[in-house]
Design a protein around this motif. Structure first.
Motif, PDB file in Angstrom:
ATOM      1  N   LYS A 226     -29.076 -15.554  19.240  1.00  0.00           N
ATOM      2  CA  LYS A 226     -30.426 -15.365  18.724  1.00  0.00           C
ATOM      3  C   LYS A 226     -30.773 -16.415  17.685  1.00  0.00           C
ATOM      4  CE  LYS A 226     -33.484 -11.796  16.811  1.00  0.00           C
ATOM      5  NZ  LYS A 226     -33.548 -10.412  16.284  1.00  0.00           N
ATOM      6  N   GLN A 227     -29.810 -16.740  16.826  1.00  0.00           N
ATOM      7  CA  GLN A 227     -30.044 -17.755  15.799  1.00  0.00           C
ATOM      8  C   GLN A 227     -30.307 -19.120  16.430  1.00  0.00           C
ATOM      9  OE1 GLN A 227     -26.834 -18.207  13.008  1.00  0.00           O
ATOM     10  NE2 GLN A 227     -27.810 -19.855  11.897  1.00  0.00           N
ATOM     11  N   LYS A 228     -29.524 -19.468  17.444  1.00  0.00           N
ATOM     12  CA  LYS A 228     -29.729 -20.746  18.137  1.00  0.00           C
ATOM     13  C   LYS A 228     -31.117 -20.805  18.771  1.00  0.00           C
ATOM     14  CE  LYS A 228     -25.627 -22.587  17.507  1.00  0.00           C
ATOM     15  NZ  LYS A 228     -25.451 -23.803  16.692  1.00  0.00           N
ATOM     16  N   LYS A 229     -31.547 -19.679  19.304  1.00  0.00           N
ATOM     17  CA  LYS A 229     -32.872 -19.627  19.931  1.00  0.00           C
ATOM     18  C   LYS A 229     -33.970 -19.770  18.890  1.00  0.00           C
ATOM     19  CE  LYS A 229     -35.714 -16.778  23.005  1.00  0.00           C
ATOM     20  NZ  LYS A 229     -35.806 -15.473  23.711  1.00  0.00           N
ATOM     21  N   GLU A 230     -33.834 -19.067  17.774  1.00  0.00           N
ATOM     22  CA  GLU A 230     -34.848 -19.132  16.717  1.00  0.00           C
ATOM     23  C   GLU A 230     -34.909 -20.509  16.066  1.00  0.00           C
ATOM     24  OE1 GLU A 230     -33.662 -15.956  14.181  1.00  0.00           O
ATOM     25  OE2 GLU A 230     -34.663 -14.390  15.371  1.00  0.00           O
ATOM     26  N   GLU A 231     -33.767 -21.199  16.042  1.00  0.00           N
ATOM     27  CA  GLU A 231     -33.731 -22.541  15.462  1.00  0.00           C
ATOM     28  C   GLU A 231     -34.278 -23.596  16.424  1.00  0.00           C
ATOM     29  OE1 GLU A 231     -29.671 -23.114  14.432  1.00  0.00           O
ATOM     30  OE2 GLU A 231     -29.771 -21.910  12.603  1.00  0.00           O
TER      31      GLU A 231
ATOM     32  N   ASP B  84     -31.555 -24.933  23.970  1.00  0.00           N
ATOM     33  CA  ASP B  84     -31.485 -25.710  25.211  1.00  0.00           C
ATOM     34  C   ASP B  84     -30.234 -26.572  25.282  1.00  0.00           C
ATOM     35  OD1 ASP B  84     -33.886 -24.547  25.665  1.00  0.00           O
ATOM     36  OD2 ASP B  84     -35.073 -26.391  25.696  1.00  0.00           O
ATOM     37  N   SER B  85     -29.780 -27.062  24.148  1.00  0.00           N
ATOM     38  CA  SER B  85     -28.614 -27.956  24.130  1.00  0.00           C
ATOM     39  C   SER B  85     -27.376 -27.283  23.551  1.00  0.00           C
ATOM     40  CB  SER B  85     -28.928 -29.212  23.304  1.00  0.00           C
ATOM     41  OG  SER B  85     -29.272 -28.861  21.971  1.00  0.00           O
ATOM     42  N   ALA B  86     -27.418 -25.975  23.428  1.00  0.00           N
ATOM     43  CA  ALA B  86     -26.325 -25.250  22.752  1.00  0.00           C
ATOM     44  C   ALA B  86     -25.363 -24.581  23.719  1.00  0.00           C
ATOM     45  CB  ALA B  86     -26.913 -24.193  21.806  1.00  0.00           C
TER      46      ALA B  86
ATOM     47  N   LEU C 164     -24.476 -10.986  29.917  1.00  0.00           N
ATOM     48  CA  LEU C 164     -25.278  -9.807  29.601  1.00  0.00           C
ATOM     49  C   LEU C 164     -26.156 -10.084  28.376  1.00  0.00           C
ATOM     50  CD1 LEU C 164     -25.799  -6.775  30.263  1.00  0.00           C
ATOM     51  CD2 LEU C 164     -23.974  -6.230  28.642  1.00  0.00           C
ATOM     52  N   ILE C 165     -25.575 -10.720  27.362  1.00  0.00           N
ATOM     53  CA  ILE C 165     -26.316 -11.065  26.139  1.00  0.00           C
ATOM     54  C   ILE C 165     -27.331 -12.163  26.424  1.00  0.00           C
ATOM     55  CG2 ILE C 165     -26.112 -11.836  23.757  1.00  0.00           C
ATOM     56  CD1 ILE C 165     -24.739  -9.132  24.406  1.00  0.00           C
ATOM     57  N   LEU C 166     -26.907 -13.185  27.164  1.00  0.00           N
ATOM     58  CA  LEU C 166     -27.814 -14.297  27.469  1.00  0.00           C
ATOM     59  C   LEU C 166     -29.017 -13.825  28.281  1.00  0.00           C
ATOM     60  CD1 LEU C 166     -25.301 -17.173  28.375  1.00  0.00           C
ATOM     61  CD2 LEU C 166     -26.460 -16.760  26.209  1.00  0.00           C
ATOM     62  N   SER C 167     -28.785 -12.891  29.194  1.00  0.00           N
ATOM     63  CA  SER C 167     -29.888 -12.371  30.010  1.00  0.00           C
ATOM     64  C   SER C 167     -30.956 -11.726  29.140  1.00  0.00           C
ATOM     65  CB  SER C 167     -29.362 -11.341  31.026  1.00  0.00           C
ATOM     66  OG  SER C 167     -28.484 -11.942  31.937  1.00  0.00           O
ATOM     67  N   GLU C 168     -30.511 -10.978  28.140  1.00  0.00           N
ATOM     68  CA  GLU C 168     -31.462 -10.287  27.264  1.00  0.00           C
ATOM     69  C   GLU C 168     -32.277 -11.258  26.416  1.00  0.00           C
ATOM     70  OE1 GLU C 168     -31.487  -6.988  23.624  1.00  0.00           O
ATOM     71  OE2 GLU C 168     -29.684  -7.265  24.855  1.00  0.00           O
ATOM     72  N   LEU C 169     -31.617 -12.345  25.971  1.00  0.00           N
ATOM     73  CA  LEU C 169     -32.276 -13.252  25.031  1.00  0.00           C
ATOM     74  C   LEU C 169     -32.967 -14.442  25.693  1.00  0.00           C
ATOM     75  CD1 LEU C 169     -29.547 -13.257  22.228  1.00  0.00           C
ATOM     76  CD2 LEU C 169     -31.826 -12.241  22.099  1.00  0.00           C
ATOM     77  N   LEU C 170     -32.533 -14.817  26.889  1.00  0.00           N
ATOM     78  CA  LEU C 170     -33.091 -16.021  27.520  1.00  0.00           C
ATOM     79  C   LEU C 170     -33.996 -15.732  28.701  1.00  0.00           C
ATOM     80  CD1 LEU C 170     -29.953 -18.386  27.514  1.00  0.00           C
ATOM     81  CD2 LEU C 170     -31.674 -18.039  25.733  1.00  0.00           C
ATOM     82  N   PHE C 171     -33.954 -14.523  29.233  1.00  0.00           N
ATOM     83  CA  PHE C 171     -34.773 -14.171  30.395  1.00  0.00           C
ATOM     84  C   PHE C 171     -35.876 -13.194  30.004  1.00  0.00           C
ATOM     85  CE2 PHE C 171     -31.059 -14.832  33.610  1.00  0.00           C
ATOM     86  CZ  PHE C 171     -31.301 -16.205  33.583  1.00  0.00           C
TER      87      PHE C 171
END
Length: 410
Positions: free
Chosen positions: A242-247, A251-253, A272-279
């Motif tokens: 979530k922090q990487k997404k908010e920052e 895309d490059s992480a 499972l976590i990536l699906s919730e935060l990236l999709f």
């Protein structure tokens, strides 16, 4: 003669060198054995105990090994050429020495016998990850963790045994050497540096000491995180993503996400976590965008793929109206992107589960997925080249034969 530690590097100025292995065959008949004359020097160059590569040879050759620590004799039963062992040593270096990120050999192993995990930390680039413990040598490493600050030297190991008057052979090392950097309570455990700490007061010396303290603090944090329950470790990974997404750097992480999941020992649950935060409802475009991120978790990992399907089910629940009609097409896109294997999809289709969503909704999802599942079962096997030649029009044509709602195809 010295050779490059990473022999795939041909640069003559490569600074990581090790002595070429010297092997001497002794005995005859059933008593024949190969003594690795300079194993201590080779192991020192690799910053690993000499017992590790010796035992690795034994695992790879299916041969017994013997360690005479008092006389620095490391033995592999049978007759083996030095060149063959040198090539085999390259495999040990790739698996247990080189950093996965920068491929430098400036790494330390951190063993947690309680969790049965072996961490690897690179002092060159800062990479931290976990070793795949399926290799037979890992069992030996877990029972015989490296000494603090003595990754490649047998000096402390020998002194310890000399005091007790014991020399253990046949692959056995003292089981009392269980303390490792993760568990060490001292900030610094380097005997050779004690005087320097008392005498040096320069700015450079202070910076160096602070760096060592910081590095030890990282190790303690890592140890504490691995001791947490699974749920807490999953929450830590969720917060990291979530922090990487908010920052705005998600895309490059992709490599950072994998390293953190491995550090917390939750790699399989990563999708499972990536699906919730990236999709979201635009999952079809996002699969293309984040394919690399998911591949790092799902490639060859059936358990991770099952968690990806669980994340997909949760996503359909959140965006039911938009995604339920598109279930077969999304599944095919995940399949085409190599994020889901045929075997995993078919196993998922066999049983309706209420693990992630209500059973009624799960039944609806399976019903919608049925045309794709049938297509997967009935489709003729095609070569890799033929699959690559299939374009989107052919996919649409084949899917339409199974009554797919073509208005959902973008």
């Amino acid at each position: 003669m010295a050779v490059n530690v990473n022999r795939s590097v041909s640069d003559q100025f490569y600074r990581y060198k090790m002595p070429r292995l010297i092997a001497k065959v002794e005995g005859k008949g059933n008593g024949i054995k190969t003594v690795i004359v300079n194993m201590v020097d080779v192991a020192k160059a690799l910053n690993r105990p000499p017992t590790y590569p010796t035992k690795f040879f034994g695992c790879e050759l299916g041969a017994q090994t013997q360690f005479d620590l008092k006389n620095d004799r490391y033995i592999v039963n049978g007759s083996h050429e030095a060149n063959k062992l040198q090539d085999m040593l390259d495999g040990f270096i790739r698996k247990f020495v080189l950093c996965n990120e920068c491929e430098n050999p400036e790494t330390d192993l951190h063993v947690n016998p309680k969790k049965q995990t072996i961490g690897i930390a690179c002092k060159a680039c800062g990479y931290r990850g976990m070793l795949d413990t399926r290799h037979k040598l890992c069992t030996f490493i877990l029972k015989n963790p490296p000494e603090n600050g003595d990754g490649g030297s047998a000096k402390k190991e020998k002194e310890k045994r000399n005091k007790k008057g014991k020399d253990k052979e046949n692959g056995s090392v003292s089981e009392t050497s269980t303390r490792n950097e993760f568990d060490a309570p001292d900030v610094v455990d380097r005997e050779d540096d004690d005087d320097d700490w008392c005498e040096e007061t320069t700015e450079e010396a202070q910076r160096r000491r602070m760096g060592e303290i910081s590095e030890h603090a990282k190790n303690l944090t890592l140890s504490e995180d691995l001791e947490r329950p699974l749920e807490e470790r999953v929450n830590l990974f969720y917060a990291f993503v979530k922090q990487k997404k908010e920052e705005g750097i998600i895309d490059s992480a992709d490599k950072d996400l994998l390293s953190e999941a491995e550090r917390l020992d939750v790699k399989a649950m990563g999708p499972l976590i990536l699906s919730e935060l990236l999709f979201d409802e635009n999952i079809r475009e996002q699969i293309k965008k984040y394919k690399r991120h998911f591949l790092r978790f799902c490639h060859g990992n059936k358990k991770a793929q099952k968690y990806l399907l669980g994340g997909f089910e949760c996503l359909v629940k959140m965006h039911r109206d938009q995604l339920l009609p598109r279930v077969p097409h999304i599944l095919k896109q995940l399949y085409d992107a190599d994020l889901l294997e045929e075997e995993v999809i078919l196993a998922w289709a066999e049983k309706v589960s209420k693990k992630y969503i209500p059973k009624e909704l799960a039944k609806e999802i399976h019903a919608k997925a049925d045309p794709f599942v049938k297509w997967l079962k009935e489709a003729e096997e095609e070569s890799e080249e033929e699959v690559e030649e299939d374009d989107e029009e052919k996919d649409v044509e084949r899917l339409s034969l199974h009554n797919f709602p073509t208005d959902c195809i973008s």
